[in-house]
Scaffold this motif. Structure first.
Motif, PDB file in Angstrom:
ATOM      1  N   SER A 162      20.572  36.552  10.570  1.00  0.00           N
ATOM      2  CA  SER A 162      22.036  36.646  10.596  1.00  0.00           C
ATOM      3  C   SER A 162      22.678  36.289   9.267  1.00  0.00           C
ATOM      4  CB  SER A 162      22.605  35.737  11.690  1.00  0.00           C
ATOM      5  OG  SER A 162      22.261  34.387  11.441  1.00  0.00           O
ATOM      6  N   ASN A 163      22.005  35.444   8.465  1.00  0.00           N
ATOM      7  CA  ASN A 163      22.616  34.979   7.219  1.00  0.00           C
ATOM      8  C   ASN A 163      21.518  34.672   6.197  1.00  0.00           C
ATOM      9  OD1 ASN A 163      24.122  33.747   5.185  1.00  0.00           O
ATOM     10  ND2 ASN A 163      25.464  32.667   6.627  1.00  0.00           N
ATOM     11  N   PRO A 164      20.965  35.705   5.566  1.00  0.00           N
ATOM     12  CA  PRO A 164      19.842  35.505   4.643  1.00  0.00           C
ATOM     13  C   PRO A 164      20.179  34.629   3.438  1.00  0.00           C
ATOM     14  CG  PRO A 164      20.658  37.773   4.556  1.00  0.00           C
ATOM     15  CD  PRO A 164      21.293  37.138   5.737  1.00  0.00           C
ATOM     16  N   ASP A 165      21.419  34.697   2.961  1.00  0.00           N
ATOM     17  CA  ASP A 165      21.796  33.863   1.815  1.00  0.00           C
ATOM     18  C   ASP A 165      21.778  32.389   2.189  1.00  0.00           C
ATOM     19  OD1 ASP A 165      22.112  36.092   0.237  1.00  0.00           O
ATOM     20  OD2 ASP A 165      24.287  36.227   0.572  1.00  0.00           O
ATOM     21  N   ALA A 166      22.316  32.086   3.367  1.00  0.00           N
ATOM     22  CA  ALA A 166      22.291  30.701   3.841  1.00  0.00           C
ATOM     23  C   ALA A 166      20.858  30.236   4.055  1.00  0.00           C
ATOM     24  CB  ALA A 166      23.091  30.574   5.131  1.00  0.00           C
ATOM     25  N   ALA A 167      20.041  31.100   4.611  1.00  0.00           N
ATOM     26  CA  ALA A 167      18.646  30.750   4.867  1.00  0.00           C
ATOM     27  C   ALA A 167      17.925  30.400   3.574  1.00  0.00           C
ATOM     28  CB  ALA A 167      17.940  31.903   5.566  1.00  0.00           C
ATOM     29  N   ALA A 168      18.198  31.147   2.515  1.00  0.00           N
ATOM     30  CA  ALA A 168      17.562  30.869   1.224  1.00  0.00           C
ATOM     31  C   ALA A 168      17.952  29.491   0.703  1.00  0.00           C
ATOM     32  CB  ALA A 168      17.941  31.954   0.214  1.00  0.00           C
ATOM     33  N   LYS A 169      19.223  29.145   0.872  1.00  0.00           N
ATOM     34  CA  LYS A 169      19.671  27.822   0.430  1.00  0.00           C
ATOM     35  C   LYS A 169      19.034  26.716   1.267  1.00  0.00           C
ATOM     36  CE  LYS A 169      23.940  27.999  -2.154  1.00  0.00           C
ATOM     37  NZ  LYS A 169      25.271  27.400  -2.309  1.00  0.00           N
ATOM     38  N   ILE A 170      18.989  26.908   2.580  1.00  0.00           N
ATOM     39  CA  ILE A 170      18.387  25.900   3.458  1.00  0.00           C
ATOM     40  C   ILE A 170      16.929  25.678   3.083  1.00  0.00           C
ATOM     41  CG2 ILE A 170      17.743  25.366   5.836  1.00  0.00           C
ATOM     42  CD1 ILE A 170      20.227  27.080   6.675  1.00  0.00           C
ATOM     43  N   ALA A 171      16.204  26.777   2.866  1.00  0.00           N
ATOM     44  CA  ALA A 171      14.785  26.669   2.494  1.00  0.00           C
ATOM     45  C   ALA A 171      14.621  25.905   1.182  1.00  0.00           C
ATOM     46  CB  ALA A 171      14.167  28.048   2.397  1.00  0.00           C
ATOM     47  N   ALA A 172      15.565  26.077   0.272  1.00  0.00           N
ATOM     48  CA  ALA A 172      15.484  25.391  -1.022  1.00  0.00           C
ATOM     49  C   ALA A 172      15.692  23.888  -0.898  1.00  0.00           C
ATOM     50  CB  ALA A 172      16.515  25.982  -1.981  1.00  0.00           C
ATOM     51  N   THR A 173      16.225  23.434   0.242  1.00  0.00           N
ATOM     52  CA  THR A 173      16.471  21.995   0.428  1.00  0.00           C
ATOM     53  C   THR A 173      15.323  21.283   1.136  1.00  0.00           C
ATOM     54  OG1 THR A 173      17.530  22.124   2.629  1.00  0.00           O
ATOM     55  CG2 THR A 173      18.926  22.528   0.704  1.00  0.00           C
ATOM     56  N   LYS A 174      14.306  22.021   1.568  1.00  0.00           N
ATOM     57  CA  LYS A 174      13.341  21.404   2.489  1.00  0.00           C
ATOM     58  C   LYS A 174      12.589  20.225   1.884  1.00  0.00           C
ATOM     59  CE  LYS A 174       9.504  24.700   1.870  1.00  0.00           C
ATOM     60  NZ  LYS A 174       8.668  25.705   2.577  1.00  0.00           N
ATOM     61  N   SER A 175      12.223  20.310   0.613  1.00  0.00           N
ATOM     62  CA  SER A 175      11.499  19.193   0.001  1.00  0.00           C
ATOM     63  C   SER A 175      12.379  17.946  -0.083  1.00  0.00           C
ATOM     64  CB  SER A 175      11.008  19.577  -1.398  1.00  0.00           C
ATOM     65  OG  SER A 175      10.027  20.592  -1.322  1.00  0.00           O
ATOM     66  N   ALA A 176      13.634  18.140  -0.498  1.00  0.00           N
ATOM     67  CA  ALA A 176      14.549  17.000  -0.633  1.00  0.00           C
ATOM     68  C   ALA A 176      14.905  16.410   0.719  1.00  0.00           C
ATOM     69  CB  ALA A 176      15.818  17.433  -1.371  1.00  0.00           C
ATOM     70  N   VAL A 177      15.159  17.268   1.706  1.00  0.00           N
ATOM     71  CA  VAL A 177      15.496  16.778   3.042  1.00  0.00           C
ATOM     72  C   VAL A 177      14.318  16.027   3.643  1.00  0.00           C
ATOM     73  CG1 VAL A 177      15.989  17.489   5.414  1.00  0.00           C
ATOM     74  CG2 VAL A 177      17.263  18.505   3.519  1.00  0.00           C
ATOM     75  N   ALA A 178      13.119  16.582   3.530  1.00  0.00           N
ATOM     76  CA  ALA A 178      11.940  15.939   4.106  1.00  0.00           C
ATOM     77  C   ALA A 178      11.660  14.593   3.447  1.00  0.00           C
ATOM     78  CB  ALA A 178      10.727  16.856   3.963  1.00  0.00           C
ATOM     79  N   ALA A 179      11.761  14.541   2.120  1.00  0.00           N
ATOM     80  CA  ALA A 179      11.514  13.284   1.411  1.00  0.00           C
ATOM     81  C   ALA A 179      12.555  12.232   1.761  1.00  0.00           C
ATOM     82  CB  ALA A 179      11.499  13.540  -0.099  1.00  0.00           C
ATOM     83  N   SER A 180      13.818  12.652   1.845  1.00  0.00           N
ATOM     84  CA  SER A 180      14.894  11.713   2.188  1.00  0.00           C
ATOM     85  C   SER A 180      14.738  11.198   3.610  1.00  0.00           C
ATOM     86  CB  SER A 180      16.258  12.396   2.028  1.00  0.00           C
ATOM     87  OG  SER A 180      16.471  12.808   0.700  1.00  0.00           O
ATOM     88  N   ALA A 181      14.446  12.115   4.544  1.00  0.00           N
ATOM     89  CA  ALA A 181      14.292  11.717   5.941  1.00  0.00           C
ATOM     90  C   ALA A 181      13.131  10.745   6.108  1.00  0.00           C
ATOM     91  CB  ALA A 181      14.081  12.948   6.817  1.00  0.00           C
ATOM     92  N   LYS A 182      12.033  10.999   5.415  1.00  0.00           N
ATOM     93  CA  LYS A 182      10.887  10.090   5.533  1.00  0.00           C
ATOM     94  C   LYS A 182      11.228   8.699   5.001  1.00  0.00           C
ATOM     95  CE  LYS A 182       6.184   9.125   4.049  1.00  0.00           C
ATOM     96  NZ  LYS A 182       5.906   8.409   5.315  1.00  0.00           N
ATOM     97  N   LEU A 183      11.883   8.637   3.836  1.00  0.00           N
ATOM     98  CA  LEU A 183      12.239   7.339   3.262  1.00  0.00           C
ATOM     99  C   LEU A 183      13.109   6.526   4.218  1.00  0.00           C
ATOM    100  CD1 LEU A 183      13.006   8.087  -0.499  1.00  0.00           C
ATOM    101  CD2 LEU A 183      11.290   6.507   0.391  1.00  0.00           C
ATOM    102  N   ILE A 184      14.049   7.190   4.856  1.00  0.00           N
ATOM    103  CA  ILE A 184      14.936   6.490   5.785  1.00  0.00           C
ATOM    104  C   ILE A 184      14.201   6.167   7.088  1.00  0.00           C
ATOM    105  CG2 ILE A 184      17.038   6.699   7.177  1.00  0.00           C
ATOM    106  CD1 ILE A 184      18.158   8.480   4.884  1.00  0.00           C
ATOM    107  N   ASN A 185      13.470   7.124   7.620  1.00  0.00           N
ATOM    108  CA  ASN A 185      12.813   6.918   8.916  1.00  0.00           C
ATOM    109  C   ASN A 185      11.704   5.881   8.866  1.00  0.00           C
ATOM    110  OD1 ASN A 185      14.500   8.588  10.277  1.00  0.00           O
ATOM    111  ND2 ASN A 185      13.073  10.298  10.476  1.00  0.00           N
ATOM    112  N   ASP A 186      11.094   5.697   7.710  1.00  0.00           N
ATOM    113  CA  ASP A 186      10.093   4.634   7.576  1.00  0.00           C
ATOM    114  C   ASP A 186      10.711   3.263   7.863  1.00  0.00           C
ATOM    115  OD1 ASP A 186       7.939   6.259   7.021  1.00  0.00           O
ATOM    116  OD2 ASP A 186       8.057   6.009   4.843  1.00  0.00           O
ATOM    117  N   ASP A 187      12.004   3.114   7.568  1.00  0.00           N
ATOM    118  CA  ASP A 187      12.682   1.835   7.821  1.00  0.00           C
ATOM    119  C   ASP A 187      12.825   1.542   9.308  1.00  0.00           C
ATOM    120  OD1 ASP A 187      12.960   1.525   5.112  1.00  0.00           O
ATOM    121  OD2 ASP A 187      15.060   2.135   5.045  1.00  0.00           O
ATOM    122  N   PHE A 188      12.807   2.598  10.128  1.00  0.00           N
ATOM    123  CA  PHE A 188      12.991   2.421  11.571  1.00  0.00           C
ATOM    124  C   PHE A 188      11.659   2.254  12.307  1.00  0.00           C
ATOM    125  CE2 PHE A 188      16.692   5.377  10.562  1.00  0.00           C
ATOM    126  CZ  PHE A 188      17.603   4.338  10.447  1.00  0.00           C
ATOM    127  N   ALA A 189      10.553   2.422  11.623  1.00  0.00           N
ATOM    128  CA  ALA A 189       9.245   2.348  12.278  1.00  0.00           C
ATOM    129  C   ALA A 189       8.989   0.950  12.829  1.00  0.00           C
ATOM    130  CB  ALA A 189       8.148   2.740  11.297  1.00  0.00           C
TER     131      ALA A 189
END
Length: 290
Positions: A162-189
């Motif tokens: 439905s929105n290939p341009d948006a999808a490309a941007k979302i895919a480009a964030t995956k490394s940063a989002v995953a790294a950020s989420a892990k850093l924060i979620n480790d605090d809740f373990a």
């Protein structure tokens, strides 16, 4: 029982607060009309996760819990001090996973909305991706950077038609989002609600809001070709640090709030000091000099 076709939808407002951590709450949760609580776990169930499967996802043994136990009615903050150990374990794991789910859902939604996806579509797609990953494994994926990146990519794939341009941007964030989420979620373990450092956890939870806001802005304002490099500037650790007060105000007349202030007998109130501070749990003391 749950009726996923008629869920209760709980959406935060500007003044919504997490009453346990005493911080603003941002997000959306679902539950059945027959549920007595609305939580991240009822959101999973309303989205297709079988309640029985939640035990294995959370690493809990259903046989250890009371026969009438249900995540639809379980509030981890209302347990008595002498509650059975199995219920305390369930409470700890419920809060741990709830905080971790909020982290990845909110970050992924910020990526998607920054890319131009509607809020509702971003929430639905992020939730679908998280549910699929949990059903294929367990809650350990919430601190697994590769699995978290897979969730972001799944959202990009879901949006691509439905929105290939948006999808490309979302895919480009995956490394940063995953790294950020892990850093924060480790605090809740391994949260223990009886010994939890509420202030520390509140700062980690508040960091989700700060990082999400920065992420959304960067995605909105950066070309996809430059997005990966720009997102390297996301600083999760800085977001978790204490923020200095930004203002101190002395009211000219303390009469309006005198009932809420302890005043020594015989003292004259000339005004009330208040502090503007992004860290909602902080307390402040004042002294005169000179």
């Amino acid at each position: 029982g749950y009726d996923a076709s008629h869920p209760v939808i709980l959406m935060s407002q500007d003044d919504t607060r997490d009453t346990f951590l005493n911080i603003p709450y941002e997000g959306k949760m679902l539950s059945s009309t027959t549920s007595t609580v609305t939580s991240q776990l009822t959101t999973l169930i309303s989205s297709g996760v079988d309640e029985d499967d939640l035990y294995s996802i959370l690493g809990l043994n259903k046989a250890d819990l009371p026969a009438d136990f249900s995540f639809a009615d379980f509030n981890p903050f209302t347990l008595a001090a002498d509650a059975p150990a199995a219920l305390k374990t369930a409470a700890n794991k419920t809060e741990e996973v709830s905080q971790q789910l909020k982290t990845i859902l909110q970050l992924v939604q910020s990526s998607a909305t920054g890319a131009g996806v509607t809020t509702d579509e971003a929430f639905a797609s992020a939730l679908k991706a998280v549910v699929a990953k949990l059903q294929a494994g367990d809650a350990s994926i919430l601190t697994d950077e590769a699995a978290l990146a897979d969730i972001v990519q799944a959202v990009a794939d879901d949006i691509a038609t439905s929105n290939p341009d948006a999808a490309a941007k979302i895919a480009a964030t995956k490394s940063a989002v995953a790294a950020s989420a892990k850093l924060i979620n480790d605090d809740f373990a391994d949260l223990d609600l009886e010994t939890i450092d509420v202030d520390a956890i509140a700062k980690s939870s508040s960091a989700v809001d700060a990082v999400s806001s920065s992420l959304k802005t960067k995605v909105e304002t950066t070309d996809v070709a430059d997005l990966g490099e720009e997102l390297e500037k996301l600083d999760v650790e800085a977001a978790k640090q204490n923020s200095a007060p930004t203002d101190i105000v002395l009211s000219q007349d303390g009469s309006a709030v005198i009932g809420a202030v302890n005043v020594a007998e015989g003292s004259l109130v000339v005004g009330i000091l208040s502090t503007t501070d992004a860290d909602a749990n902080d307390t402040h003391s004042y002294s005169l000099s000179g």
